[in-house]
Scaffold this active site. Structure first.
Site, PDB file in Angstrom:
ATOM      1  N   GLY A 153       0.824  -0.933  -0.489  1.00 54.56           N
ATOM      2  CA  GLY A 153      -0.016   0.034   0.393  1.00 54.56           C
ATOM      3  C   GLY A 153       0.733   1.338  -0.374  1.00 54.56           C
ATOM      4  O   GLY A 153       1.721   1.001  -0.833  1.00 54.56           O
ATOM      5  N   SER A 154      -0.200   2.497   0.891  1.00 52.78           N
ATOM      6  CA  SER A 154       0.797   3.185   0.459  1.00 52.78           C
ATOM      7  C   SER A 154       1.934   3.597   0.870  1.00 52.78           C
ATOM      8  O   SER A 154       2.892   4.951   1.460  1.00 52.78           O
ATOM      9  CB  SER A 154       0.022   4.205   1.865  1.00 52.78           C
ATOM     10  OG  SER A 154      -0.478   4.874   0.404  1.00 52.78           O
ATOM     11  N   THR A 155       2.664   2.822   2.261  1.00 52.93           N
ATOM     12  CA  THR A 155       3.864   2.486   2.868  1.00 52.93           C
ATOM     13  C   THR A 155       5.277   2.782   1.710  1.00 52.93           C
ATOM     14  O   THR A 155       6.186   3.536   1.337  1.00 52.93           O
ATOM     15  CB  THR A 155       4.272   1.267   3.640  1.00 52.93           C
ATOM     16  OG1 THR A 155       4.010   0.082   3.174  1.00 52.93           O
ATOM     17  CG2 THR A 155       3.091   1.442   4.516  1.00 52.93           C
TER      18      THR A 155
END
Length: 480
Positions: free
Chosen positions: A208-210
């Site tokens: 995801g956004s990591t």
């Protein structure tokens, strides 16, 4: 002549059995003498801060010693188990030569035992785990499925490693064979895969956004942007060569002007901005930067770590624009371990230098002499110092006023990044958070994943449910 021939045959057959086929016979699982010999050795303890988390105690049965785990479930992901039937996992397996005293570095001890007639004894393996951090991770994760891993970014020491659901290694180390078989079969079939250490193995997760940290690093390293460069941030991004569009989380607008600085885009985790940034830098550059952070690397801590992956091809074809856009925000076929996410943050925290992660601090023989002592080493330098400082400052903004405010620690500056990763259709997304603190002199890096949002389910975001867990672990290390 017949007698001589018979003696010759006897000598050849004895030599063949005792020398040529000996390793095969010793390894045969039907050879109970091997089991008795191995379990009859006083196996060395596994230590955390000087206290045993696995040790052998004398028992009155055919084996002689029983392996016990005083805090079984808490450390199961680290110790693994030592079973008469199912062998060894975790540190029990990958430090076995130290624990049972057969390592080449312990030859002098074995020689002394042979001469003196003293029963052989294994060495003590001391781990890098911080008991306060381990307990904090365990407590904060609660009954939710997921994993937590923490590191010292300056050395690579693993400070915490928790995977849930967990299991009690004592139930598999028992000498009651029928009970062990029943327990193993139940654990192997249990929902949530309790026997798998999810921090380093199993079915890997979309980050995801990591992963936007990697995308931002790619652009900063290329010199095409700075944290203050304005980049496109539309409400909706038309994916190239596709009829599909990409929205921001919850359909929100990132900016009324449809543009914002790179720092602000990371602070609020703007999907469209990073998807377009990924298209601009291209899939090969994203893949090269991911590899620099350790993706694809076969690590041993000493347990083997399943390599994380950023595929630059799908079905034998290079990623197109739409696939690149989705990959740049940590979706599509990007897959990671929690340890890999922690390593990305660790490189940022350590001025661009990524230290090799490890679990064994020291090995001591029964006479307390040091047989092995860890020597921290640099694994790679994925980004330069300026890029690391830019990313650190951007991550500070995430925690101060962005998606990661739940990771704030009073009196301590924290740098972090949240992530919410879509999984299979109809399932709640995974919730991620990675962080380090204190931001300007990091003592601890942490990565947290809650499978399918944990207790919050489809309402979960990384900043809401995973960030507080990361905060608890960081506080445990900082406040010692």
């Amino acid at each position: 002549m017949v007698m001589l021939a018979m003696f010759l045959v006897l000598m050849v057959s004895s030599t063949w059995i005792q020398f040529v086929t000996a390793p095969q016979l010793n390894a045969d699982p039907r050879n109970v003498r091997t089991l008795y010999r191995e379990f009859g050795t006083n196996r060395g303890p596994i230590l955390v801060a000087g206290e045993p988390v696995a040790e052998s105690v004398p028992v009155e049965d055919a084996y002689g010693y029983q392996r016990v785990y005083p805090q079984g479930e808490l450390y199961a992901a680290v110790t693994g188990y030592y079973s008469v039937i199912y062998g060894r996992t975790g540190i029990e397996r990958y430090a076995n030569e130290y624990l049972n005293g057969s390592s080449n570095s312990l030859w002098w001890n074995r020689l002394q035992n042979l001469i003196s007639g003293v029963d052989p004894q294994g060495s003590a393996v001391e781990l890098t785990i911080d008991p306060a951090a381990q307990q904090a991770a365990w407590d904060a994760l609660g009954d939710q499925r997921g994993a937590v891993v923490a590191l010292n970014p300056k050395t690579g020491e693993i400070l915490a490693m928790v995977s849930k659901p967990s299991f009690d290694p004592n139930t598999l180390a028992s000498h009651a064979i029928s009970e062990v078989k029943a327990t193993y079969q139940a654990l192997n079939a249990a929902e949530g895969a309790p026997l798998i250490n999810k921090t380093i193995a199993g079915n890997l997760y979309p980050p995801g956004s990591t992963f936007k940290l990697v995308t931002a690093a790619t652009a900063l390293e290329a010199g095409t942007v700075t944290p203050e460069t304005e980049i496109p941030a539309p409400d909706q991004l038309q994916l190239p060569l596709s009829s599909s569009t990409l929205n921001n989380f919850g359909g929100a607008s990132c900016s009324p002007t449809q543009a914002m600085t790179l720092a602000d885009a990371l602070r609020i985790s703007c999907n469209t901005a990073f998807a377009q940034l990924g298209i601009d830098v291209g899939a090969p550059a994203l893949g090269a930067q991911a590899d620099a952070f350790g993706f694809g690397e076969k690590l041993s801590i000493p347990m083997p770590v399943t390599p994380s992956s950023f595929p630059i091809e799908i079905d034998g074809k290079p990623l197109d624009g739409a696939q690149t856009a989705l990959s740049a925000i940590g979706q599509l076929d990007v897959r990671v371990t929690p340890l890999q996410v922690a390593l990305v943050s660790a490189a940022i925290a350590n001025d661009g230098k990524l230290m090799t992660p490890y679990l064994i601090k020291q090995v001591r023989t029964p006479d307390l002499s040091v047989a092995f002592s860890a020597d921290p080493s640099v694994l790679s330098t994925p980004i330069d110092t300026q890029t690391a400082h830019d990313l650190r400052d951007m991550m500070i903004g995430v925690v101060q006023s962005g998606t990661g405010t739940s990771a704030q620690i009073s009196g301590v500056q924290v740098a972090g990044k949240s992530g919410t990763a879509e999984t299979v259709k109809g399932a709640a997304p995974h919730a991620w958070f990675t962080a380090f603190a204190p931001a300007n002199d990091p003592q601890v890096v942490v990565a947290v994943i809650l499978e399918n949002g944990g207790d919050a389910g489809s309402e979960a975001t990384g900043g809401r449910v995973a960030a507080p867990i990361a905060r608890a672990v960081m506080e445990a290390v900082i406040n010692k």
